[in-house]
Design a protein around this motif. Structure first.
Motif, PDB file in Angstrom:
ATOM      1  N   GLU A  37       0.811  -1.221   0.000  1.00  0.00           N
ATOM      2  CA  GLU A  37       0.000   0.000   0.000  1.00  0.00           C
ATOM      3  C   GLU A  37       0.841   1.266   0.000  1.00  0.00           C
ATOM      4  O   GLU A  37       0.327   2.347  -0.286  1.00  0.00           O
ATOM      5  N   ASN A  38       2.132   1.150   0.300  1.00  0.00           N
ATOM      6  CA  ASN A  38       2.985   2.335   0.366  1.00  0.00           C
ATOM      7  C   ASN A  38       4.335   2.053  -0.297  1.00  0.00           C
ATOM      8  O   ASN A  38       5.384   2.085   0.356  1.00  0.00           O
ATOM      9  N   ALA A  57       2.998   7.468   0.131  1.00  0.00           N
ATOM     10  CA  ALA A  57       2.311   8.242   1.170  1.00  0.00           C
ATOM     11  C   ALA A  57       2.961   9.600   1.422  1.00  0.00           C
ATOM     12  O   ALA A  57       2.318  10.494   1.970  1.00  0.00           O
ATOM     13  N   GLU A  58       4.223   9.767   1.021  1.00  0.00           N
ATOM     14  CA  GLU A  58       4.950  11.007   1.314  1.00  0.00           C
ATOM     15  C   GLU A  58       5.430  11.695   0.041  1.00  0.00           C
ATOM     16  O   GLU A  58       6.384  12.473   0.059  1.00  0.00           O
ATOM     17  N   GLU A 115       0.504  18.704   3.416  1.00  0.00           N
ATOM     18  CA  GLU A 115      -0.076  17.361   3.313  1.00  0.00           C
ATOM     19  C   GLU A 115      -1.403  17.376   2.566  1.00  0.00           C
ATOM     20  O   GLU A 115      -1.682  16.477   1.758  1.00  0.00           O
ATOM     21  N   GLU A 140      -2.372  15.144  -0.822  1.00  0.00           N
ATOM     22  CA  GLU A 140      -3.509  14.225  -0.926  1.00  0.00           C
ATOM     23  C   GLU A 140      -4.373  14.540  -2.142  1.00  0.00           C
ATOM     24  O   GLU A 140      -4.895  13.635  -2.804  1.00  0.00           O
ATOM     25  N   ARG A 199      -1.947  13.895  -5.632  1.00  0.00           N
ATOM     26  CA  ARG A 199      -1.361  12.576  -5.905  1.00  0.00           C
ATOM     27  C   ARG A 199      -2.297  11.682  -6.716  1.00  0.00           C
ATOM     28  O   ARG A 199      -3.498  11.617  -6.442  1.00  0.00           O
TER      29      ARG A 199
END
Length: 239
Positions: A123-124, A151-152, A171, A175, A178
């Motif tokens: 997932e990451n 995630a980052e 952040e 989101e 991405r």
């Protein structure tokens, strides 16, 4: 037959343009021509050659990098890094990175990358982009990093305990900007006097204040996950 089928829209387009060459194409004819082009099922190699490098930028390929791999006790099958039709592929093992032959200071680097759909089992999934690589090659070298980890994505950090870095990160913007695993994400990083600014799919994500690192080699990480890169290009900026 497949090649002929791909050529038919092009032939149709050529006929359409020829028919309206005397008086010039109308808006409706321009739209029809555009629709014809977008409908063509071009092979991947042809699609890659359609990419136009922006003025002032230089396109980089695998031949512009050296490979550094961490020592591994496990046998490795085949090469970790390969390039086909303009797409640079990384299997993810062994851990390590590519680093450019040329050192860069003030510059803008743009590229596209994606984790293939098979990476959904993780997932990451992880990779990263290294800036101002300095000193000996190791896991990991003295440098700054713009994260490629899902995630980052586009976060900026120091990749060495020797370097302290002051970073501002958005952040919420990440989101929103991405794209999911399997799709291409675009990364732009502007390096100016040691400060970095990262942009993800056209949205600014993070900035860092200057540190002692202001120039060095550019790198791309192999961190355990399959990942693909394309259209890696650099523009040197005047001081």
């Amino acid at each position: 037959m497949k090649s002929l089928n791909r050529l038919l829209p092009l032939l149709s387009l050529a006929c359409l343009l020829a028919a309206c060459s005397d008086s010039g194409p109308t808006e409706a004819q321009k739209k029809e021509a555009a629709d014809e082009v977008s409908a063509i099922d071009l092979p991947e190699k042809t699609l890659e050659t359609l990419f136009d490098v922006e003025e002032g930028f230089t396109l980089l390929s695998l031949k512009d990098f050296e490979v550094f791999n961490a020592k591994s006790k496990e046998p490795v099958e085949g090469k970790n890094w390969s390039e086909t039709d303009g797409v640079l592929s990384c299997k993810g093992t062994p851990r390590g990175y590519l680093y450019s032959h040329e050192s860069f200071g003030n510059c803008t680097i743009r590229l596209e990358y994606r984790f293939p759909e098979s990476a959904e089992k993780n997932e990451n999934p992880n990779t990263g982009f290294l800036f101002f690589i300095t000193g000996e090659n190791r896991i990991w070298p003295k440098c700054l990093e713009v994260q490629g980890k899902f995630a980052e994505m586009a976060h900026i950090k120091s990749n060495s305990k020797e370097i302290q870095l002051e970073v501002t990160d958005n952040e919420a913007a990440r989101e929103k900007a991405r794209r999911p695993i399997g799709e291409w994400n675009t990364i732009e990083v502007v390096c100016k006097d040691g400060a970095l600014t990262s942009v993800l799919n056209g949205t600014q994500i993070a900035t860092s204040k200057p540190s002692e690192l202001k120039s060095g080699f550019f790198g791309i990480q192999s961190e355990g996950d399959a990942v693909e890169f394309r259209n890696i290009r650099v523009q040197k900026l005047t001081d």
